[in-house]
Structure formats: structure tokens, C-alpha cells
Design a protein around this motif. Sequence first.
Motif, PDB file in Angstrom:
ATOM      1  N   VAL A 165       0.854  -1.186   0.000  1.00  0.00           N
ATOM      2  CA  VAL A 165       0.000   0.000   0.000  1.00  0.00           C
ATOM      3  C   VAL A 165       0.890   1.236   0.000  1.00  0.00           C
ATOM      4  O   VAL A 165       1.834   1.329   0.797  1.00  0.00           O
ATOM      5  CB  VAL A 165      -0.948   0.027   1.214  1.00  0.00           C
ATOM      6  CG1 VAL A 165      -1.659   1.378   1.319  1.00  0.00           C
ATOM      7  CG2 VAL A 165      -1.973  -1.094   1.118  1.00  0.00           C
ATOM      8  N   SER A 166       0.591   2.185  -0.880  1.00  0.00           N
ATOM      9  CA  SER A 166       1.308   3.452  -0.939  1.00  0.00           C
ATOM     10  C   SER A 166       0.303   4.588  -0.863  1.00  0.00           C
ATOM     11  O   SER A 166      -0.915   4.385  -0.930  1.00  0.00           O
ATOM     12  CB  SER A 166       2.132   3.561  -2.224  1.00  0.00           C
ATOM     13  OG  SER A 166       1.275   3.637  -3.349  1.00  0.00           O
ATOM     14  N   GLY A 167       0.826   5.808  -0.720  1.00  0.00           N
ATOM     15  CA  GLY A 167      -0.029   6.978  -0.773  1.00  0.00           C
ATOM     16  C   GLY A 167      -0.786   7.288   0.498  1.00  0.00           C
ATOM     17  O   GLY A 167      -1.672   8.155   0.493  1.00  0.00           O
ATOM     18  N   ILE A 168      -0.477   6.624   1.595  1.00  0.00           N
ATOM     19  CA  ILE A 168      -1.115   6.977   2.863  1.00  0.00           C
ATOM     20  C   ILE A 168      -0.158   7.861   3.667  1.00  0.00           C
ATOM     21  O   ILE A 168       1.030   7.988   3.341  1.00  0.00           O
ATOM     22  CB  ILE A 168      -1.505   5.734   3.690  1.00  0.00           C
ATOM     23  CG1 ILE A 168      -0.250   5.015   4.228  1.00  0.00           C
ATOM     24  CG2 ILE A 168      -2.358   4.780   2.885  1.00  0.00           C
ATOM     25  CD1 ILE A 168      -0.546   4.005   5.309  1.00  0.00           C
ATOM     26  N   ASP A 169      -0.662   8.467   4.729  1.00  0.00           N
ATOM     27  CA  ASP A 169       0.163   9.305   5.594  1.00  0.00           C
ATOM     28  C   ASP A 169       0.934   8.397   6.553  1.00  0.00           C
ATOM     29  O   ASP A 169       0.450   8.053   7.632  1.00  0.00           O
ATOM     30  CB  ASP A 169      -0.723  10.290   6.361  1.00  0.00           C
ATOM     31  CG  ASP A 169       0.087  11.333   7.131  1.00  0.00           C
ATOM     32  OD1 ASP A 169       1.306  11.120   7.316  1.00  0.00           O
ATOM     33  OD2 ASP A 169      -0.504  12.340   7.567  1.00  0.00           O
ATOM     34  N   THR A 170       2.116   7.989   6.126  1.00  0.00           N
ATOM     35  CA  THR A 170       2.905   7.066   6.960  1.00  0.00           C
ATOM     36  C   THR A 170       3.347   7.729   8.262  1.00  0.00           C
ATOM     37  O   THR A 170       3.551   7.047   9.265  1.00  0.00           O
ATOM     38  CB  THR A 170       4.132   6.545   6.190  1.00  0.00           C
ATOM     39  OG1 THR A 170       4.856   7.642   5.635  1.00  0.00           O
ATOM     40  CG2 THR A 170       3.706   5.604   5.071  1.00  0.00           C
ATOM     41  N   ARG A 171       3.485   9.046   8.275  1.00  0.00           N
ATOM     42  CA  ARG A 171       3.844   9.739   9.519  1.00  0.00           C
ATOM     43  C   ARG A 171       2.736   9.572  10.552  1.00  0.00           C
ATOM     44  O   ARG A 171       3.000   9.313  11.734  1.00  0.00           O
ATOM     45  CB  ARG A 171       4.110  11.222   9.252  1.00  0.00           C
ATOM     46  CG  ARG A 171       5.336  11.504   8.396  1.00  0.00           C
ATOM     47  CD  ARG A 171       5.463  12.968   8.063  1.00  0.00           C
ATOM     48  NE  ARG A 171       4.309  13.440   7.316  1.00  0.00           N
ATOM     49  CZ  ARG A 171       4.111  14.690   6.944  1.00  0.00           C
ATOM     50  NH1 ARG A 171       4.994  15.614   7.259  1.00  0.00           N
ATOM     51  NH2 ARG A 171       3.041  15.035   6.257  1.00  0.00           N
ATOM     52  N   ALA A 172       1.480   9.715  10.106  1.00  0.00           N
ATOM     53  CA  ALA A 172       0.344   9.552  11.021  1.00  0.00           C
ATOM     54  C   ALA A 172       0.262   8.110  11.525  1.00  0.00           C
ATOM     55  O   ALA A 172      -0.021   7.876  12.709  1.00  0.00           O
ATOM     56  CB  ALA A 172      -0.957   9.943  10.323  1.00  0.00           C
TER      57      ALA A 172
END
Length: 375
Positions: free
Chosen positions: A108-115
Motif C-alpha cells: 500500500v502506498s499513498g497513505i500518511d505514513t507519519r500519522a
Amino acid sequence: MKGYVVLADGRCFVGKGFGYEGISDGEVVFNTSLTGYQEILTDPSYADQIITMTYPMIGNVGTNAEDMEADTVFAKGFIVKEYVETPSNFRAEESLGAFLTRWKIPGVSGIDTRALVRHIRTRGAMPGVIATGEHDIEALRQRAAAAAVMVGKDLVQAVTCQQPYQWKEGIWEIGRGYKKPTTTGDIRLAVYDFGVKRNMLRLLVEYGFDVTVFPATTPAQTILDGKFDALFLSNGPGDPAAVTYAHQAVAALAGKLPLFGICLGHQITCTALGGSTFKLKFGHRGGNQPVKDLKTGKVEITAQNHGFAVDATTLPEGVKVSHINLNDQTVEGIEHEAMSLFTVQYHPEASAGPRDSEYLFARFVDVIRESQRSA
């Protein structure tokens, strides 16, 4: 193609799917390494885990056959901020997406990995689900809530070898590939495979060992009957407290052979000597963990991958804490001089991480030579 990451507490992230179209569950963790994602994905210590990379751009170096740490991929899923479809590296043979598709691993890409990472750091690593394609979010939430926790899991038997074997391959050199030694080392070494990485075995060969690898369930007497000069305990996945057969074997061998343990091998040694372990809130995973050698005062930047730690207060007399993690003061190494053994929680062999700790292989040779002189 849509991509979903759903945690056991109900938190949901929706992005873009890549790699394999499917669904998988595991413990959702994060890794702070800047590169080395193929070594991470193929590290047996990541069995039953869904890995989130904190570095924002992943996929730019592609994948290749040489950088596999095992025969297969052990991670259950892969989460990145930005996936690079087209690699740019002279060693690339396949894109990351094609690699994940071939090994049936959803990405999965394009998510807010920081959050996501902040959530894990606040709430702790927890089970979750990764899915690509069309899925009902409520159904994913229910599956995530029912996923098994890591505590109590013996994953070693799922990753260990089935039969003993000898390892001959040496380290990689640019333009030449992996070394093929013409002679074996003169130190006969037994390796317990709890999920061993190939680069550990290559470095052991490089430092003069004649390496024989054994399944994790091998009885101690088999090792003693083999007349080996020393014993090496590898890394591996799961809860160290659940690997009771290894505790028994190492308890029977400690003090009879010089011993070096790494990661799970460190935890198993400490447990075999009478100590205990506990689950860390979110673990140590990445190539930038600061570790202090209490004897020399030197600080090493280390590569790590573990979710459990040794409780220093439970270690018996004679066992000295040799290294600590400067982020949280947890135990990063122990030694027992009378038993000619030492262990570290971090990875001195990590080819994708720093090489500050590779000297430990030379130290192991010195411990064995001193033991042989004293015999």
C-alpha cells in the motif's frame, strides 16, 4: 487499485495498492531504514509482520536475486508513502511491485505514513490488516480486531531449516559477486537457525569459520556429539519466551562451548541463563539505533529488528550487561566471561545498515582462541 491498512483498534488508512492483489494480517510495525527494503522483506525475523517504512520514497533501487536474505519473503505486507515504479540502479533486475506480486505480498502506498507511525508509537505495535483491491472497510476492521497478537507466538519453527547443512559462501564483492572459498575455515562452528540471515553466515565464513547450520529443534546432545569448537545462535521472529525447546538446548550447552548470540539468539541465551523478556511498546527496527558499550564507552550506530527485550533485573549473577540502547536504556548485550559467551540484541551483519559492529565477529574468534588456549 485501492489499498487499505486497518489496525486492530479500528484506525483505517486508505491509499493505493501495489504488488499483489489480496489481503493479509499481521503485526503492524515500522522501520526507519533509508534503504535495504529487500533485505528487510526477506529477513525471517519479520515473519507475521506488516512493515511500514518511514523513509518517504521506496522502490528506487528495485530488487535483485543477490540481495535476498532467505529463499522467500517473510513479511505479510509492505506500506510506503511513495512507491517508485521504475527503479534506477545498475543492479536492479525487477521492480519492487513486480517482486511483491511474485511473492504474493500486498503493498500500500499513498497513505500518511507519519500519522500511522505516530499512532503506533502512541498506542503500540498492534495486529492489523493490509488489503489491496476492493474491500468492505467494516469487514476489514472485524478481521483486524480478531488478528492474533505477537505475544506467545513461536514463529521459529515456521522459518528454521528442516535438515542440517553446511554453508560455504563468503561475502559479496562488487564486480565479482559472492566469494566461493577454496578452503573451509579452521574453527568448526554449529549454528542454530532460529531464522538466520544469509549475510550472518557469509560473515562467519569470512572470519574463518567452518559453518554447519542446524534446525532450531536440534537437541543439545547432537551439537556436543559433533565436537564443534563453538556455537552461534541466530536471529529469528516471534516471542522469545515461547521458544522453550531452544531455552533447554542452550541451557545445556552454555559453558561447554564458546557462544555468540544475535537478536533472538541473545534473548534465548538470557532466558536459558535464568533471565526473562518483555514486549516493547513499538520495538526497535531500523539502521540508526544508538548503542553504548559500557566497557569502552564507545557508541555504535546499529541496525536492529526486534519487538522484545531482556529484563536486566532478572539476569543472574555472573551475567553482565555489556551494552545498552541510548534511546530507552534497554539491554543490547550481555557477557559471561566464565562461560566464554557474549550476545548482542542488534545486527552486526546488516548489509543494508551501518557496519560499526562488524568487529564482533572478530571478537568471537578471539573468545574461541582464548578458550582453546585455556583448555
